[in-house]
Motif scaffolding. Structure first.
Motif, PDB file in Angstrom:
ATOM      1  N   UNK A 157       0.749  -1.255   0.002  1.00  0.00           N
ATOM      2  CA  UNK A 157       0.068   0.159   0.077  1.00  0.00           C
ATOM      3  C   UNK A 157       1.049   1.150   0.062  1.00  0.00           C
ATOM      4  N   UNK A 158       0.332   2.328  -0.956  1.00  0.00           N
ATOM      5  CA  UNK A 158       1.458   3.316  -0.849  1.00  0.00           C
ATOM      6  C   UNK A 158       1.040   4.263   0.557  1.00  0.00           C
ATOM      7  N   UNK A 159       2.235   5.045   0.776  1.00  0.00           N
ATOM      8  CA  UNK A 159       3.349   5.389   0.293  1.00  0.00           C
ATOM      9  C   UNK A 159       4.299   4.332   0.282  1.00  0.00           C
ATOM     10  N   UNK A 160       5.053   3.933  -0.349  1.00  0.00           N
ATOM     11  CA  UNK A 160       6.217   2.561  -0.400  1.00  0.00           C
ATOM     12  C   UNK A 160       7.297   3.287  -0.437  1.00  0.00           C
ATOM     13  N   UNK A 161       8.266   2.647   0.521  1.00  0.00           N
ATOM     14  CA  UNK A 161       9.693   3.164   0.806  1.00  0.00           C
ATOM     15  C   UNK A 161      10.507   2.643  -0.395  1.00  0.00           C
ATOM     16  N   UNK A 184       3.144   7.073  -5.809  1.00  0.00           N
ATOM     17  CA  UNK A 184       3.047   5.991  -4.789  1.00  0.00           C
ATOM     18  C   UNK A 184       4.350   5.796  -3.957  1.00  0.00           C
ATOM     19  N   UNK A 185       5.544   6.489  -4.381  1.00  0.00           N
ATOM     20  CA  UNK A 185       6.664   6.521  -3.551  1.00  0.00           C
ATOM     21  C   UNK A 185       6.726   7.281  -2.350  1.00  0.00           C
ATOM     22  N   UNK A 186       7.291   6.923  -1.033  1.00  0.00           N
ATOM     23  CA  UNK A 186       7.241   7.573  -0.018  1.00  0.00           C
ATOM     24  C   UNK A 186       8.424   8.436   0.103  1.00  0.00           C
ATOM     25  N   UNK A 187       8.243   9.913  -0.200  1.00  0.00           N
ATOM     26  CA  UNK A 187       9.405  10.962  -0.401  1.00  0.00           C
ATOM     27  C   UNK A 187      10.008  10.932   0.829  1.00  0.00           C
ATOM     28  N   UNK A 188       9.700  10.694   1.968  1.00  0.00           N
ATOM     29  CA  UNK A 188      10.187  10.614   3.216  1.00  0.00           C
ATOM     30  C   UNK A 188      11.070   9.401   3.545  1.00  0.00           C
ATOM     31  N   UNK A 189      10.911   8.244   2.661  1.00  0.00           N
ATOM     32  CA  UNK A 189      11.384   7.110   2.977  1.00  0.00           C
ATOM     33  C   UNK A 189      12.353   6.534   2.022  1.00  0.00           C
ATOM     34  N   UNK A 190      13.386   7.499   1.301  1.00  0.00           N
ATOM     35  CA  UNK A 190      14.076   7.215   0.038  1.00  0.00           C
ATOM     36  C   UNK A 190      15.352   6.945   0.606  1.00  0.00           C
ATOM     37  N   UNK A 191      16.060   5.953  -0.153  1.00  0.00           N
ATOM     38  CA  UNK A 191      17.347   5.498   0.436  1.00  0.00           C
ATOM     39  C   UNK A 191      18.168   5.456  -1.020  1.00  0.00           C
ATOM     40  N   UNK A 192      19.345   5.702  -1.014  1.00  0.00           N
ATOM     41  CA  UNK A 192      20.165   5.722  -2.053  1.00  0.00           C
ATOM     42  C   UNK A 192      21.394   5.177  -1.863  1.00  0.00           C
ATOM     43  N   UNK A 193      21.788   4.388  -3.117  1.00  0.00           N
ATOM     44  CA  UNK A 193      22.882   3.385  -2.830  1.00  0.00           C
ATOM     45  C   UNK A 193      23.734   3.503  -4.096  1.00  0.00           C
ATOM     46  N   UNK A 194      25.125   3.268  -3.903  1.00  0.00           N
ATOM     47  CA  UNK A 194      26.230   3.393  -4.610  1.00  0.00           C
ATOM     48  C   UNK A 194      27.273   2.469  -4.833  1.00  0.00           C
ATOM     49  N   UNK A 195      27.882   2.005  -5.701  1.00  0.00           N
ATOM     50  CA  UNK A 195      29.032   1.217  -5.560  1.00  0.00           C
ATOM     51  C   UNK A 195      30.321   1.762  -6.286  1.00  0.00           C
ATOM     52  N   UNK A 196      31.458   1.501  -5.675  1.00  0.00           N
ATOM     53  CA  UNK A 196      32.621   2.152  -6.458  1.00  0.00           C
ATOM     54  C   UNK A 196      32.342   3.685  -6.772  1.00  0.00           C
ATOM     55  N   UNK A 197      32.833   3.998  -8.004  1.00  0.00           N
ATOM     56  CA  UNK A 197      32.647   5.182  -8.401  1.00  0.00           C
ATOM     57  C   UNK A 197      31.369   5.906  -8.155  1.00  0.00           C
ATOM     58  N   UNK A 198      30.332   5.095  -8.556  1.00  0.00           N
ATOM     59  CA  UNK A 198      28.992   5.468  -8.293  1.00  0.00           C
ATOM     60  C   UNK A 198      28.513   5.757  -6.942  1.00  0.00           C
ATOM     61  N   UNK A 199      29.447   5.482  -5.790  1.00  0.00           N
ATOM     62  CA  UNK A 199      29.387   5.817  -4.463  1.00  0.00           C
ATOM     63  C   UNK A 199      29.438   7.491  -4.443  1.00  0.00           C
ATOM     64  N   UNK A 220      17.126  15.139   2.843  1.00  0.00           N
ATOM     65  CA  UNK A 220      15.996  14.274   3.514  1.00  0.00           C
ATOM     66  C   UNK A 220      15.887  13.112   3.106  1.00  0.00           C
ATOM     67  N   UNK A 221      16.984  12.298   2.633  1.00  0.00           N
ATOM     68  CA  UNK A 221      16.797  10.950   2.295  1.00  0.00           C
ATOM     69  C   UNK A 221      16.871  10.290   3.500  1.00  0.00           C
ATOM     70  N   UNK A 222      16.606   9.023   3.508  1.00  0.00           N
ATOM     71  CA  UNK A 222      16.321   8.334   4.808  1.00  0.00           C
ATOM     72  C   UNK A 222      17.630   7.521   5.205  1.00  0.00           C
ATOM     73  N   UNK A 223      18.381   7.166   4.068  1.00  0.00           N
ATOM     74  CA  UNK A 223      19.349   6.124   4.054  1.00  0.00           C
ATOM     75  C   UNK A 223      20.495   6.468   3.125  1.00  0.00           C
ATOM     76  N   UNK A 224      21.868   6.180   3.080  1.00  0.00           N
ATOM     77  CA  UNK A 224      22.652   5.985   2.243  1.00  0.00           C
ATOM     78  C   UNK A 224      23.440   4.883   2.290  1.00  0.00           C
ATOM     79  N   UNK A 225      23.424   3.999   1.413  1.00  0.00           N
ATOM     80  CA  UNK A 225      24.289   2.690   1.207  1.00  0.00           C
ATOM     81  C   UNK A 225      25.443   2.832   0.341  1.00  0.00           C
ATOM     82  N   UNK A 226      26.484   2.516   0.983  1.00  0.00           N
ATOM     83  CA  UNK A 226      27.485   2.580   0.100  1.00  0.00           C
ATOM     84  C   UNK A 226      28.539   1.388   0.192  1.00  0.00           C
ATOM     85  N   UNK A 227      28.860   0.888  -1.132  1.00  0.00           N
ATOM     86  CA  UNK A 227      29.605  -0.217  -1.313  1.00  0.00           C
ATOM     87  C   UNK A 227      31.188   0.084  -1.982  1.00  0.00           C
ATOM     88  N   UNK A 228      32.091  -0.070  -1.328  1.00  0.00           N
ATOM     89  CA  UNK A 228      33.509   0.001  -1.938  1.00  0.00           C
ATOM     90  C   UNK A 228      33.504   1.412  -2.510  1.00  0.00           C
TER      91      UNK A 228
END
Length: 654
Positions: free
Chosen positions: A448-452, A532-547, A559-567
């Motif tokens: 059900x929206x809003x969806x993280x 339908x996207x929950x604008x307050x529960x957005x996470x962003x992820x990048x790997x390597x140079x995309x970090x 206002x992002x909820x989380x940042x996920x970094x790989x390498x």
């Protein structure tokens, strides 16, 4: 759109807009200080030319060669401790202060020997002439070819260009000339060919003590360098860090209305003669507006990248007129130019017997621009103030090229798919005029929206079709979007283009990372439009140079909820590979403001997740999170399935 087509378009815009609105005479006088400040920033000279007292460099003469009517002094000075500048001073006989010419060397080997003819000739005409060697080819050698040969694209992050060092050395040479009793400090000219011509442009623009300038074979437009690929032949010293998207005419506007002679060759290997004429025509209109059209002249000589009798004669006449107030006939000067000169052997022009042990020329690229130190943040108030100032400076000096008025996103859902667990959407959007990018969005079926949502910056074309193995096991309550940015998927280019793309991007005020950051920001905007996207529960992820893309997209979006970094890269201050391959982590001038771990820290109180090992440089980031405390937290996970996000435990829009 292909990346080369885009870079050419933006280069063309820069050239076309340069001096396109001349306004009125008062504007050019009134705005000079601001424009001067912009140029010294792009040369990374703001720390050195801030108006403070710098004194006069002491010089030492290590030998003298006597000639009929003048003498040649071999000398050196330190433009700052350990930054040795070697040269030769040609001093005409006779009493009284004489006008002087500063000769700036190009990229020839054995420079004092190669360019000595100009010292001899100018001295015979009565000019005290100081030939100064460059750090690239002087007796004490440094580096010009950072991105050109070595893959040092982190120079762009530092805001470093060897042109800044050369201009600084030239300014200090002027300081020295003005102190010499046999020099009239109010009548100093500057000239040089190729790299020396570029330094003549820059030095005359920066230092008003240059009363007449004559750059040779060193004039071109940003459009020509990018669209006609003359950039490929050019050393890093030939350009400023183009964060304000200037063209050569903008540099020349800082010289106007002082006398400026532009000498170029009709078939120059590294400069397009048509672009020379474009610069001249733009400056001509400005000189006319300022009431000094006679102070600008263009001389185009036949042949390739070299002097010609006509260019040498024109330079003699230019300096005689504007520094001495005399105007001999052209024929007299031609005869003078043809008179043979007994050149001094190279061994007799050498300044040092051995390189000084305390020299800092060979490492000047490591210390001339000092990266900003990580800030001391002890409270939420400290944090908010530093973040505010950092964002302001990043927008002004790093992300200047972001369009002032974003184009229509034109979001299109091109394909809807369904499986037992997911609804899938292939979505296209237009981040910037001419580009059409895609993302694959997966929405948990029945949610059900809003969806993280977790926005993953795609690192390959396959990501859009098959997802990414790094997300295997991600909590199924997360919707996920695999975002295509420039250079990935349908807009990718061959690896053999990477060297050119990274160098040309700087000339148009961008880097590969900054273009991708803009794509990611527009993608987040497109995702928000889905409803339908929950604008307050957005996470962003990048790997390597995309970090790098993930960090700054999160920071600028807010206002992002989380940042996920790989390498993630440990820093912006790391080299790449000579062919342009390797992580494209550079952002213009960013290290003058902050480094990547500091940028990640500024995302507090967002959840910060390190997937797998992280570089030790992020210990500062974690310490900041510890100091500021909840609700921010740092997680370390071996697999994404181990992540228990606090965003999922919060109620929607909480």
């Amino acid at each position: 759109m292909h990346i080369v087509e885009y870079l050419c378009r933006e280069a063309r815009r820069i050239t076309e807009s340069s001096l396109s609105e001349l306004r009125d005479r008062d504007y050019w006088i009134r705005s000079r200080r601001e424009r001067w400040r912009m140029l010294i920033e792009m040369l990374s000279l703001e720390e050195y030319l801030d108006g403070g007292a710098r004194g006069v460099p002491e010089h030492e003469v290590t030998g003298v060669v006597e000639r009929d009517g003048y003498r040649v002094e071999k000398l050196y000075f330190e433009s700052m401790p350990g930054l040795y500048v070697t040269g030769t001073l040609y001093v005409p006989d006779g009493r009284g202060a004489k006008p002087a010419v500063l000769y700036l060397c190009g990229h020839a080997l054995d420079q004092k020997h190669h360019y000595q003819i100009h010292g001899h000739k100018l001295a015979k005409l009565g000019f005290v002439t100081l030939i100064v060697e460059s750090i690239q080819r002087g007796e004490v050698k440094g580096h010009h070819h950072g991105t050109y040969h070595y893959g040092w694209f982190h120079w762009y992050s530092l805001g470093y260009t060897p042109a800044g060092v050369e201009v600084w050395n030239a300014v200090r040479a002027i300081d020295l000339l003005q102190r010499l009793p046999h020099v009239n400090g109010d009548r100093i000219g500057a000239t040089g060919i190729s790299g020396g011509g570029a330094m003549t442009w820059f030095t005359a623009a920066v230092d008003e003590r240059i009363k007449a300038a004559a750059p040779v074979c060193s004039t071109g437009t940003i459009e020509s360098h990018v669209c006609k690929r003359t950039l490929d032949h050019h050393c890093d010293c030939m350009f400023w860090i183009n964060s304000y998207m200037w063209d050569m005419a903008d540099v020349g506007a800082l010289i106007a209305p002082r006398p400026l002679l532009i000498a170029s060759a009709s078939r120059d290997w590294i400069y397009d003669v048509d672009s020379v004429k474009v610069v001249y025509e733009k400056l001509k209109r400005l000189y006319e507006l300022l009431g000094a059209p006679e102070n600008l002249r263009l001389v185009v000589t036949p042949g390739g990248h070299s002097y010609h009798e006509e260019s040498r004669v024109a330079i003699y006449a230019w300096f005689l007129k504007h520094l001495m107030g005399v105007e001999p006939s052209v024929e007299e000067l031609r005869e003078f130019d043809r008179e043979p000169v007994d050149l001094i052997p190279s061994s007799e022009l050498r300044v040092f017997r051995e390189v000084p042990r305390d020299e800092r020329v060979s490492t000047v690229h490591e210390w001339f621009v000092r990266p900003a130190e990580a800030p001391e943040i002890n409270s939420a108030e400290d944090f908010e103030e530093f973040k505010r100032r950092a964002l302001e400076r990043l927008r002004r000096r790093t992300f200047t090229a972001f369009p002032e008025e974003p184009c229509n996103l034109d979001v299109r859902v091109e394909l809807v798919q369904e499986s037992e667990e997911w609804l899938g959407y292939r979505i296209s959007f237009t981040p910037e005029e001419g580009w059409r990018l895609h993302m694959q969005v997966l929405r948990p079926k029945g949610a059900e929206p809003p969806v993280p949502l977790l926005a993953f910056i795609a690192r390959s074309a396959r990501t859009l079709t098959f997802g990414d193995e790094l997300l295997r096991g991600l909590d199924p309550r997360w919707a996920r979007a695999f975002i295509e940015v420039r250079g990935v998927g349908e807009t990718s280019w061959g690896s053999d283009m990477q060297w050119f793309v990274r160098r040309a991007a700087m000339l148009v005020g961008r880097t590969l990372a900054s273009m991708r950051i803009y794509d990611a920001l527009r993608a987040l905007e497109a995702l928000g439009a889905l409803g339908w996207v929950d604008g307050r529960r957005i996470a962003i992820m990048g790997s390597g140079e995309m970090s790098v893309v993930a960090v700054y997209a999160a920071l600028l979006h807010g206002g992002v909820a989380a940042l996920v970094l790989h390498d993630p890269p440990p820093s912006h201050n790391v080299p790449s590979n000579p062919d342009g391959s390797g992580p494209a982590a550079e952002l213009l001038n960013v290290l003058k403001i902050l480094d990547l771990p500091v940028a990640a820290g500024l995302l507090w109180p967002a959840e910060l997740v390190f997937l797998g090992p992280r570089p030790s440089t992020y210990a500062w980031t974690e310490e900041l999170y510890r100091r500021l405390g909840p609700p921010g937290r740092v997680c370390h996970v071996k697999r994404i399935s181990d992540w228990r996000s606090t965003a999922l435990s919060r109620a929607p829009h909480a």
